[in-house]
Design an enzyme around this catalytic site. Sequence first.
Site, PDB file in Angstrom:
ATOM      1  N   LYS A  63      10.673  40.170 -12.686  1.00  0.00           N
ATOM      2  CA  LYS A  63       9.705  39.685 -12.719  1.00  0.00           C
ATOM      3  C   LYS A  63       8.716  40.242 -11.382  1.00  0.00           C
ATOM      4  CE  LYS A  63      10.498  35.512 -10.362  1.00  0.00           C
ATOM      5  NZ  LYS A  63      10.829  33.961 -10.669  1.00  0.00           N
ATOM      6  N   ASP A  94       0.842  -0.650   0.145  1.00  0.00           N
ATOM      7  CA  ASP A  94       0.255  -0.262  -0.394  1.00  0.00           C
ATOM      8  C   ASP A  94       0.673   1.406   0.326  1.00  0.00           C
ATOM      9  OD1 ASP A  94       1.541  -0.352   2.819  1.00  0.00           O
ATOM     10  OD2 ASP A  94      -0.930  -0.239   3.364  1.00  0.00           O
TER      11      ASP A  94
END
Length: 314
Positions: free
Chosen positions: A195, A40
């Site tokens: 930016k 699992d």
Amino acid sequence: MSAHTPFLVFAGTNTRNLAEKICISLQCPLGQMNILRFADGEFSISYEESIRGKDVFLVQSTIPNADNLMELLLMIDAAKRASAHSIIAVVPYFGWARQDRKDRPRVAIGAKLIADVLGIAGINRLITMDLHADQIQGFFDVPVDHLYASTVFLEYIRTTLPLDNLVMATPDVGGTKRTSSYAKHLEIPMVICHKTRQRANEVADMRIIGEVKGKDVLLVDDIVDTAGTITRAADLMMKNGAKSVRAMASHAVMSDPATLLVERSQLSEIIFTDSIPYTKKSGKVTILSIAGLFAEAIRRVCNDESISSLYTIK
């Protein structure tokens, strides 16, 4: 090494190659550890040799996904329950570091959470490199040795790049301090890319502050994730008359499609350390090893020696 407390080095799954190089530098074997994985996705960890009374160095970058962090936490807990003298987490790349403040309402401060979790798990010390924000050191209640990749990068710059025509550049304003340190140390000019973002990992606009015409440009950053910013900055530099553009960054997160963007960009080379294993293929990518830097830090921790002299620039 320390005579009174022998040390051992162990590695998590995704940082094993770096840990092996560190052990070669230290002239010691890599510790034996077993990771049992269940169907699992759960896993358990056991040390295959006695660590009682030893200084235990656990090498693991906490790269997302969370399995790498969980693996480190189980390594810490197992070492604590096996009566290790001290537990030192060696985390070349400290994940979640970009979440270092509450920059908008109703968000987690992930870096602080991870620091708390590592402390509760039982570490006595952290050795890391080029944190996204220096203040993260203050999130820990244990000593933090913050190393810098500049030592490795500077040697490469001096021996490989054209210093007489080189300009240091930062792809965003946040990296100005880092880039300025390199520029001052090498006594060369620097430029800044400014930016703006509309959303995470997406740059809306970018412009250059400074002169790059006819210059060999070296962009400096701490992390390259999607490579959108660094490749756009490189293309902008070339558009503004740069002779060539290279980039260097400490941590090659390089989430897809980063390698493709780098290949298609105006970058002639991008230089990383091996703090994160880079498994893609690109002729433009150069990897420099930080194994010697971390090995020397471990040696000095064991011998109670100063680490600050390792820093060339910060």
